[in-house]
Design a protein around this motif. Structure first.
Motif, PDB file in Angstrom:
ATOM      1  N   CYS A 126     -41.005 -32.743  -7.580  1.00 32.63           N
ATOM      2  CA  CYS A 126     -40.152 -33.892  -7.321  1.00 32.63           C
ATOM      3  C   CYS A 126     -40.170 -34.771  -8.568  1.00 32.63           C
ATOM      4  CB  CYS A 126     -40.609 -34.674  -6.100  1.00 32.63           C
ATOM      5  SG  CYS A 126     -42.240 -35.432  -6.252  1.00 32.63           S
ATOM      6  N   ALA A 127     -39.123 -35.554  -8.735  1.00 27.20           N
ATOM      7  CA  ALA A 127     -39.044 -36.465  -9.880  1.00 27.20           C
ATOM      8  C   ALA A 127     -38.293 -37.715  -9.453  1.00 27.20           C
ATOM      9  CB  ALA A 127     -38.354 -35.802 -11.067  1.00 27.20           C
ATOM     10  N   VAL A 128     -38.703 -38.830  -9.995  1.00 28.44           N
ATOM     11  CA  VAL A 128     -38.045 -40.104  -9.726  1.00 28.44           C
ATOM     12  C   VAL A 128     -37.732 -40.752 -11.058  1.00 28.44           C
ATOM     13  CG1 VAL A 128     -39.211 -40.409  -7.514  1.00 28.44           C
ATOM     14  CG2 VAL A 128     -40.226 -41.378  -9.582  1.00 28.44           C
ATOM     15  N   ALA A 129     -36.807 -41.690 -11.012  1.00 24.55           N
ATOM     16  CA  ALA A 129     -36.416 -42.341 -12.270  1.00 24.55           C
ATOM     17  C   ALA A 129     -35.799 -43.704 -11.999  1.00 24.55           C
ATOM     18  CB  ALA A 129     -35.433 -41.470 -13.040  1.00 24.55           C
ATOM     19  N   SER A 130     -35.960 -44.555 -12.978  1.00 28.31           N
ATOM     20  CA  SER A 130     -35.249 -45.832 -13.000  1.00 28.31           C
ATOM     21  C   SER A 130     -34.979 -46.140 -14.467  1.00 28.31           C
ATOM     22  CB  SER A 130     -36.097 -46.951 -12.377  1.00 28.31           C
ATOM     23  OG  SER A 130     -37.257 -47.169 -13.158  1.00 28.31           O
ATOM     24  N   GLY A 131     -34.189 -47.151 -14.723  1.00 24.39           N
ATOM     25  CA  GLY A 131     -33.897 -47.451 -16.109  1.00 24.39           C
ATOM     26  C   GLY A 131     -33.009 -46.395 -16.729  1.00 24.39           C
ATOM     27  N   THR A 132     -33.181 -46.158 -18.007  1.00 27.61           N
ATOM     28  CA  THR A 132     -32.224 -45.311 -18.701  1.00 27.61           C
ATOM     29  C   THR A 132     -32.756 -43.946 -19.112  1.00 27.61           C
ATOM     30  OG1 THR A 132     -32.883 -46.290 -20.796  1.00 27.61           O
ATOM     31  CG2 THR A 132     -30.997 -47.279 -19.669  1.00 27.61           C
ATOM     32  N   TYR A 133     -34.064 -43.788 -19.306  1.00 25.12           N
ATOM     33  CA  TYR A 133     -34.501 -42.539 -19.915  1.00 25.12           C
ATOM     34  C   TYR A 133     -35.637 -41.832 -19.199  1.00 25.12           C
ATOM     35  CZ  TYR A 133     -38.810 -44.689 -21.486  1.00 25.12           C
ATOM     36  OH  TYR A 133     -40.034 -45.288 -21.510  1.00 25.12           O
ATOM     37  N   LYS A 134     -36.451 -42.553 -18.457  1.00 17.39           N
ATOM     38  CA  LYS A 134     -37.728 -41.990 -18.056  1.00 17.39           C
ATOM     39  C   LYS A 134     -37.686 -41.321 -16.683  1.00 17.39           C
ATOM     40  CE  LYS A 134     -42.637 -43.119 -17.748  1.00 17.39           C
ATOM     41  NZ  LYS A 134     -43.640 -44.188 -17.803  1.00 17.39           N
ATOM     42  N   TYR A 135     -37.927 -40.003 -16.686  1.00 17.84           N
ATOM     43  CA  TYR A 135     -38.153 -39.263 -15.451  1.00 17.84           C
ATOM     44  C   TYR A 135     -39.664 -39.218 -15.218  1.00 17.84           C
ATOM     45  CZ  TYR A 135     -33.530 -37.298 -16.623  1.00 17.84           C
ATOM     46  OH  TYR A 135     -32.219 -37.134 -16.975  1.00 17.84           O
ATOM     47  N   ILE A 136     -40.108 -39.420 -13.986  1.00 17.29           N
ATOM     48  CA  ILE A 136     -41.523 -39.299 -13.645  1.00 17.29           C
ATOM     49  C   ILE A 136     -41.655 -38.176 -12.645  1.00 17.29           C
ATOM     50  CG2 ILE A 136     -43.547 -40.447 -12.672  1.00 17.29           C
ATOM     51  CD1 ILE A 136     -42.213 -43.099 -13.560  1.00 17.29           C
ATOM     52  N   PHE A 137     -42.456 -37.186 -13.006  1.00 16.53           N
ATOM     53  CA  PHE A 137     -42.564 -35.978 -12.196  1.00 16.53           C
ATOM     54  C   PHE A 137     -43.833 -35.977 -11.355  1.00 16.53           C
ATOM     55  CE2 PHE A 137     -39.180 -33.245 -13.719  1.00 16.53           C
ATOM     56  CZ  PHE A 137     -38.805 -33.871 -14.899  1.00 16.53           C
ATOM     57  N   GLY A 138     -43.738 -35.397 -10.158  1.00 16.76           N
ATOM     58  CA  GLY A 138     -44.921 -35.084  -9.386  1.00 16.76           C
ATOM     59  C   GLY A 138     -45.600 -33.866  -9.984  1.00 16.76           C
ATOM     60  N   THR A 139     -46.769 -33.543  -9.470  1.00 12.92           N
ATOM     61  CA  THR A 139     -47.540 -32.430 -10.019  1.00 12.92           C
ATOM     62  C   THR A 139     -47.023 -31.074  -9.564  1.00 12.92           C
ATOM     63  OG1 THR A 139     -49.115 -32.703  -8.221  1.00 12.92           O
ATOM     64  CG2 THR A 139     -49.655 -33.760 -10.303  1.00 12.92           C
ATOM     65  N   GLY A 140     -46.145 -31.069  -8.553  1.00 12.08           N
ATOM     66  CA  GLY A 140     -45.582 -29.815  -8.090  1.00 12.08           C
ATOM     67  C   GLY A 140     -46.307 -29.239  -6.890  1.00 12.08           C
ATOM     68  N   THR A 141     -45.551 -28.597  -6.002  1.00 14.20           N
ATOM     69  CA  THR A 141     -46.096 -27.870  -4.846  1.00 14.20           C
ATOM     70  C   THR A 141     -45.755 -26.406  -5.015  1.00 14.20           C
ATOM     71  OG1 THR A 141     -45.826 -29.748  -3.359  1.00 14.20           O
ATOM     72  CG2 THR A 141     -46.065 -27.578  -2.354  1.00 14.20           C
ATOM     73  N   ARG A 142     -46.802 -25.562  -4.992  1.00 17.95           N
ATOM     74  CA  ARG A 142     -46.564 -24.113  -5.075  1.00 17.95           C
ATOM     75  C   ARG A 142     -46.201 -23.579  -3.702  1.00 17.95           C
ATOM     76  NH1 ARG A 142     -50.638 -20.436  -6.662  1.00 17.95           N
ATOM     77  NH2 ARG A 142     -52.247 -21.966  -6.209  1.00 17.95           N
ATOM     78  N   LEU A 143     -45.073 -22.887  -3.624  1.00 20.31           N
ATOM     79  CA  LEU A 143     -44.590 -22.307  -2.380  1.00 20.31           C
ATOM     80  C   LEU A 143     -44.561 -20.796  -2.509  1.00 20.31           C
ATOM     81  CD1 LEU A 143     -43.168 -22.455   0.434  1.00 20.31           C
ATOM     82  CD2 LEU A 143     -41.009 -22.556  -0.839  1.00 20.31           C
ATOM     83  N   LYS A 144     -45.082 -20.120  -1.470  1.00 15.95           N
ATOM     84  CA  LYS A 144     -44.983 -18.667  -1.419  1.00 15.95           C
ATOM     85  C   LYS A 144     -44.358 -18.289  -0.090  1.00 15.95           C
ATOM     86  CE  LYS A 144     -47.465 -14.429  -2.485  1.00 15.95           C
ATOM     87  NZ  LYS A 144     -48.703 -13.836  -3.011  1.00 15.95           N
ATOM     88  N   VAL A 145     -43.253 -17.569  -0.148  1.00 17.21           N
ATOM     89  CA  VAL A 145     -42.572 -17.093   1.043  1.00 17.21           C
ATOM     90  C   VAL A 145     -42.879 -15.612   1.193  1.00 17.21           C
ATOM     91  CG1 VAL A 145     -40.383 -16.831   2.239  1.00 17.21           C
ATOM     92  CG2 VAL A 145     -40.751 -18.799   0.721  1.00 17.21           C
ATOM     93  N   LEU A 146     -43.513 -15.282   2.294  1.00 20.20           N
ATOM     94  CA  LEU A 146     -43.989 -13.914   2.511  1.00 20.20           C
ATOM     95  C   LEU A 146     -42.941 -13.079   3.221  1.00 20.20           C
ATOM     96  CD1 LEU A 146     -47.546 -14.972   3.736  1.00 20.20           C
ATOM     97  CD2 LEU A 146     -46.884 -14.228   1.438  1.00 20.20           C
ATOM     98  N   ALA A 147     -42.650 -11.888   2.669  1.00 19.54           N
ATOM     99  CA  ALA A 147     -41.651 -10.988   3.261  1.00 19.54           C
ATOM    100  C   ALA A 147     -42.184 -10.345   4.527  1.00 19.54           C
ATOM    101  CB  ALA A 147     -41.275  -9.919   2.242  1.00 19.54           C
TER     102      ALA A 147
END
Lengths: 113, 110
Positions: free
Chosen positions: B89-110
């Motif tokens: 996920c990422a959020v932003a305000s202002g003109t240039y700066k994106y702030i990212f979360g650390t990420g969630t690893r997803l595995k979809v099992l067949a």
């Protein structure tokens, strides 16, 4: 249409060596960014540029320098590499700022031993 | 306190399940909310983009923003093995700066 291209894709450096990472975009974007991605830390902004000839510091700029002599290129330099700079480096570009999509390159895996 | 918090997972689900991914953020000034998908050893690619509050749907993906709770969500319906990736996920305000979360690893099992 290549998008954002980073060179090189992999590199191993010895402590104290220098190197330059090249980012090239062919989308005529004004804004360009350098991020580093580390486990548990997410993407952190190193430096960014809002146009040709401009650069500014991001969240973690120490130990890095950048240049944007041409609109399509954004160079990231490490003058004296340290093991703490072992990371995956991503370049991104966007047409304007945060109101437009940021496109990322494929990353450069850098190991400093 | 981090500006954006995201559960790192990993999250494993069976094929066809509905997946819910979430982030919280701390600054009410953020106006732009994004979800990026990152496959292993690849760069992030934009999946969903939302300005201000509300829902946005694109195929099997729905992004929700609740600014009153400072909470953003991504729902994936009928999940597929090809959805296995890290979602940032990422959020932003202002003109240039994106702030990212650390990420969630997803595995979809067949």
């Amino acid at each position: 249409n290549a998008g954002v291209t980073q060179t090189p894709k992999f590199r191993v450096l010895k402590t104290g060596q220098s190197m330059t990472l090249l980012c090239a975009q062919d989308m005529n974007h004004e804004y360009m960014y350098w991020y580093r991605q580390d486990p548990g830390m997410g993407l952190r902004l190193i430096h960014y540029s809002v146009g040709e000839g401009t650069t500014a510091k991001g969240e973690v700029p120490d130990g890095y320098n950048v240049s944007r002599l041409k609109k399509q290129n954004f160079l990231l330099g490490l003058e004296s590499a340290a093991p703490s700079q072992t990371s995956v480096y991503f370049c991104a570009s966007s047409y304007r700022g945060v109101g437009t999509e940021a496109f990322f390159g494929q990353g450069t895996r850098l190991t400093v031993v | 306190q981090k500006e954006v918090e995201q559960d790192p997972g990993p999250l494993s689900v069976p094929e066809g399940a509905i997946v819910s991914l979430n982030c919280t953020y701390s600054n009410s000034a953020f106006q732009y909310f994004m979800w990026y998908r990152q496959y292993s050893r690849k760069g992030p690619e934009l999946l969903m983009y939302t300005y201000s509050s509300g829902n946005k749907e694109d195929g099997r993906f729905t992004a929700q923003v609740d600014k009153s709770s400072k909470y953003i969500s991504l729902f994936i319906r009928d999940s597929q093995p090809s959805d296995s990736a890290t979602y940032l996920c990422a959020v932003a305000s202002g003109t240039y700066k994106y702030i990212f979360g650390t990420g969630t690893r997803l595995k979809v099992l067949a």
